[in-house]
Design an enzyme around this catalytic site. Structure first.
Site, short mmCIF file in Angstrom:
data_model
loop_
_atom_site.label_atom_id
_atom_site.label_comp_id
_atom_site.label_asym_id
_atom_site.label_seq_id
_atom_site.Cartn_x
_atom_site.Cartn_y
_atom_site.Cartn_z
N ILE A 151 36.78 33.49 38.55
CA ILE A 151 35.82 33.92 37.52
C ILE A 151 36.18 33.32 36.16
O ILE A 151 35.31 32.84 35.43
CB ILE A 151 35.81 35.47 37.45
CG1 ILE A 151 35.18 36.05 38.74
CG2 ILE A 151 35.07 35.96 36.21
CD1 ILE A 151 35.35 37.55 38.90
N ASP B 253 52.28 33.25 31.67
CA ASP B 253 52.29 34.42 32.55
C ASP B 253 52.08 35.63 31.65
O ASP B 253 52.93 35.92 30.79
CB ASP B 253 53.65 34.49 33.27
CG ASP B 253 53.74 35.68 34.22
OD1 ASP B 253 52.91 36.61 34.10
OD2 ASP B 253 54.65 35.67 35.08
N VAL B 254 50.95 36.33 31.80
CA VAL B 254 50.65 37.42 30.86
C VAL B 254 51.62 38.60 31.02
O VAL B 254 51.61 39.51 30.18
CB VAL B 254 49.19 37.91 30.97
CG1 VAL B 254 48.22 36.81 30.60
CG2 VAL B 254 48.88 38.49 32.35
N TYR C 158 45.39 48.99 41.41
CA TYR C 158 44.38 48.09 40.82
C TYR C 158 43.30 48.88 40.07
O TYR C 158 42.96 48.56 38.93
CB TYR C 158 43.76 47.26 41.94
CG TYR C 158 42.71 46.27 41.52
CD1 TYR C 158 43.06 45.06 40.94
CD2 TYR C 158 41.36 46.53 41.74
CE1 TYR C 158 42.09 44.14 40.57
CE2 TYR C 158 40.38 45.62 41.38
CZ TYR C 158 40.75 44.42 40.79
OH TYR C 158 39.78 43.52 40.43
P1 NDP Z 1 41.51 34.75 41.45
O1 NDP Z 1 42.55 35.29 42.37
O2 NDP Z 1 40.59 33.65 41.90
O3 NDP Z 1 42.15 34.30 40.07
C1 NDP Z 1 43.08 35.11 39.42
C2 NDP Z 1 43.41 34.46 38.12
O4 NDP Z 1 44.32 35.30 37.41
C3 NDP Z 1 44.09 33.10 38.29
O5 NDP Z 1 43.65 32.26 37.27
C4 NDP Z 1 45.56 33.45 38.11
O6 NDP Z 1 46.34 32.38 37.63
C5 NDP Z 1 45.46 34.52 37.06
N1 NDP Z 1 46.66 35.35 36.98
C6 NDP Z 1 47.11 36.24 37.88
N2 NDP Z 1 48.25 36.80 37.45
C7 NDP Z 1 48.53 36.23 36.25
C8 NDP Z 1 49.58 36.37 35.31
N3 NDP Z 1 50.60 37.22 35.50
N4 NDP Z 1 49.54 35.62 34.18
C9 NDP Z 1 48.53 34.77 33.97
N5 NDP Z 1 47.51 34.58 34.82
C10 NDP Z 1 47.52 35.31 35.95
O7 NDP Z 1 40.68 36.04 41.06
P2 NDP Z 1 39.26 36.24 40.39
O8 NDP Z 1 38.82 35.07 39.62
O9 NDP Z 1 38.39 36.82 41.40
O10 NDP Z 1 39.64 37.41 39.37
C11 NDP Z 1 39.48 37.29 37.97
C12 NDP Z 1 39.37 38.69 37.39
O11 NDP Z 1 38.22 39.32 37.92
C13 NDP Z 1 40.56 39.57 37.75
O12 NDP Z 1 40.92 40.34 36.64
C14 NDP Z 1 40.00 40.45 38.86
O13 NDP Z 1 40.66 41.67 38.93
C15 NDP Z 1 38.57 40.58 38.43
N6 NDP Z 1 37.64 40.96 39.50
C16 NDP Z 1 37.48 40.17 40.62
C17 NDP Z 1 36.63 40.55 41.62
C18 NDP Z 1 36.44 39.75 42.88
O14 NDP Z 1 35.84 40.27 43.83
N7 NDP Z 1 36.89 38.52 42.94
C19 NDP Z 1 35.83 41.78 41.52
C20 NDP Z 1 36.04 42.52 40.30
C21 NDP Z 1 36.91 42.10 39.33
P3 NDP Z 1 47.14 31.38 38.66
O15 NDP Z 1 46.11 30.57 39.38
O16 NDP Z 1 47.95 30.52 37.75
O17 NDP Z 1 47.93 32.24 39.55
#
Ligand code: NDP
Length: 234
Positions: A14, A48-49, A140
Site C-alpha cells: 500500500i 526501521d521504525v 495487531y
Molecule cells: P506489506 O507487507 O506489503 O508491506 C509492509 C510494509 O511495512 C513494507 O514496506 C515494510 O518494509 C514495512 N515495514 C514493516 N515493518 C517495518 C519497520 N519496523 N520499519 C519500517 N518499515 C517496516 O503490507 P501492506 O502494504 O499490506 O501494509 C501496509 C499497511 O497497511 C500496514 O500498516 C498494514 O497493517 C495496513 N493494512 C493492510 C491490509 C492488507 O490487507 N494488506 C489491510 C489493512 C491494513 P520492508 O519491505 O522493508 O520490510
C-alpha cells in the site's frame, strides 16, 4: 505545488502505491525501506521504525534531499497472528512497537516542522481490524485501534496550525501481507465484503492521496474506510 513527502513502508504494498500516486502528482516523495527492496524511481531511505535513531536519521536525510517534510504517510506495519493463548509477550509487544510506537516516533519527529507549514498533512494507515477485532489479531488490532486514538489526539494538537491528521482503514488488500493468509482465510474474509473482492493497493492510495491534498483541507480526525463495505455499521 511540489511538497516534500515521506511514506513509511513505502517500498512495497500500500505504501508504494501511495508513493507512486503522490510522485505522479508532482510531489518530492521519499520512501523508507527496512528489509525489502528499494523501488525504482523513488528516493529511498533505510529506516526501521522500531528504532528511534533510525527514524531521526531518515528524517535528516530526507530533509537534506527534499526539504522539510510537509506530508507524512505512515504505512509501515506488520502482523504476527496467533490465538491469544499462544501469543507470547514478544509477539504482542513487537507488533505494538512497529505499528503503534513506530508511528508515534515518526509523527513526533515530523510535528515541529509540520506546525510551521500551515498546511501539513498526516495520513495514518490503520485497518478494519481496529474496529471489528479479528480472531488471531489481538496484537495487531490493538495496535491499529491505538493509531485511531493517536491520530485523533494529534489532529486536535495540530489543528490550530492548519495541519490535518486522518486515518485510512483498509479492508483486505492484495499485498504480501494478505498473501500470507491461507486461501481459506482469504475466502472467508472476502465472503464478508459486499463488493466481493479484496482492495487493490491503488484503491487505498487514492483515498490517501485525497486526504493529503489541499482539497481535503476541512477534513481532520476522520477515519476513512476503504473496505468494499465490509465495515458498514461499525
Ligand atoms: P506489506 O507487507 O506489503 O508491506 C509492509 C510494509 O511495512 C513494507 O514496506 C515494510 O518494509 C514495512 N515495514 C514493516 N515493518 C517495518 C519497520 N519496523 N520499519 C519500517 N518499515 C517496516 O503490507 P501492506 O502494504 O499490506 O501494509 C501496509 C499497511 O497497511 C500496514 O500498516 C498494514 O497493517 C495496513 N493494512 C493492510 C491490509 C492488507 O490487507 N494488506 C489491510 C489493512 C491494513 P520492508 O519491505 O522493508 O520490510
Amino acid at each position: 505545488m511540489s511538497r516534500s513527502v515521506l511514506v513509511t513502508g513505502g517500498n512495497r504494498g500500500i505504501g508504494l502505491a501511495v508513493a507512486r500516486r503522490l510522485s505522479a502528482g508532482g510531489d518530492r516523495v521519499a520512501v523508507t525501506y527496512r528489509s525489502g527492496p528499494r523501488p525504482a524511481g523513488l528516493y529511498s531511505v533505510a529506516c526501521d521504525v522500531a528504532d528511534p535513531h533510525a527514524v531521526d536519521g531518515a528524517f535528516d536525510e530526507v530533509e537534506a534531499a527534499h526539504g522539510p517534510v510537509e506530508v507524512v504517510v505512515a504505512s509501515a506495519g506488520v502482523t504476527r497472528d496467533k490465538l491469544v493463548v499462544r501469543m507470547d509477550e514478544q509477539d504482542f509487544t513487537s507488533v505494538i512497537d512497529t505499528n503503534l510506537t513506530g508511528t508515534y516516533r515518526v509523527v513526533r519527529r515530523a510535528a515541529r516542522h509540520l506546525m510551521g507549514t500551515g498546511r501539513g498533512r498526516v495520513v495514518i494507515i490503520s485497518s478494519t481490524a481496529a474496529l471489528s477485532g479479528v480472531s488471531g489479531q489481538v496484537n495487531y488490532a490493538a495496535s491499529k485501534a491505538g493509531l485511531i486514538g493517536l491520530a485523533r489526539s494529534l489532529a486536535r494538537e495540530l489543528a490550530p496550525r492548519g495541519v490535518t491528521v486522518n486515518v485510512v482503514a483498509p479492508g483486505l488488500t492484495d499485498t504480501a501481507m494478505s498473501a500470507a493468509l491461507s486461501p481459506r482465510q482469504r475466502d472467508r474474509i472476502v465472503g464478508q465484503v459486499p463488493l466481493g473482492r479484496m482492495a487493490e493497493p491503488d484503491e487505498v492510495a487514492a483515498a490517501v492521496e485525497f486526504l493529503a491534498s489541499p482539497a481535503a483541507s476541512y477534513i481532520t480526525g476522520a477515519i476513512v474506510p476503504v473496505d468494499g463495505g465490509m465495515g458498514m455499521g461499525h
